[in-house]
Design an enzyme around this catalytic site. Sequence first.
Site: not given
Length: 278
Positions: A2-3, A52, A127, A168, A266
């Site tokens: 999941p991106e 996401k 946000r 990432n 990460r």
Amino acid sequence: MPEGHTLYRLARTIDAHFAGRAVSASSPQGRFAEAAALLDGTVLRGAESYGKHLFVDFEGDRQVHVHLGLCGKFAVSDGEAREPTGQVRLRLVAPGGDGRPPAYGDLRGATACELMTREQQRVLVDRLGPDPLRADADWTRAWQRVVRSRAPVGGLLMDQSVLAGVGNVYRAEVLFRHRVDPLRPGNTLRRGTFEQIWNDLVLLLADGVRRGRIVTLEDQVLAVEAALGRGEVPRLTERSSSVYKQAGMPCPVCGSKVRTQVVAGRNLFWCGRCQRRR
DNA sequence: GGCGCATGCTCAG
DNA sequence: TGAGCCTGCGCCC
């Protein structure tokens, strides 16, 4: 995995299978049982992603907010639902008989699965930074955050309040494609460079939506093969990425070893020789 | 079968 | 900054 492209694709898949249909909702695992009971038998109006985050819109101002986290999956299939196996948080079933084929979807492993109102959804989305997959996205909002920050640009691209949907893989690859050092502070980046990065993200994420997976290397492979005219760089064609998860492998452009370092928990990957641009 | 790791994120300290 | 959480997979024994 999941991106942002995964969630965009998922929203479209849910639309294609369930939009406009009365669905049965359940939580075989039990953790979403109360909410599922409220949704059960109501009409699923549609689904939408922002970064996401996935929002599934049910009649009566009930929005199911889903965040897949690191290992969540929402598997949607045609056909009659089978007996659920494993930890199914939310199951949606459209039984058919409404002129459309039956379909079902199973959500597992999500970090977030919760019911909210449209107003709560708006607060959440407010946000987030601009999402490159959305036509109404304003990249200068992201730029304003980047240019005012001393944090490394590699971290800023992953910050969902700066830019929504990049994870990432995309952050490592897009910085490589534009030869930018991920450790460079945001406020030392040129506006034109960031605009190019944004435009590239728009293309890369859209390509990810089409393919269903992230491929960022192809044009690099072609460039290297054209330049060398021989298959000198080992295992290059097995790669789908240039630097992501390629620690110790040769950079597809200059051949020096891809570096890695843990930044903010990460793994970050980059080429120390190629990536020096401002 | 056990372990570590994974494209994410939150919270305590 | 580190631990914890969600699940599945590949690797090792």
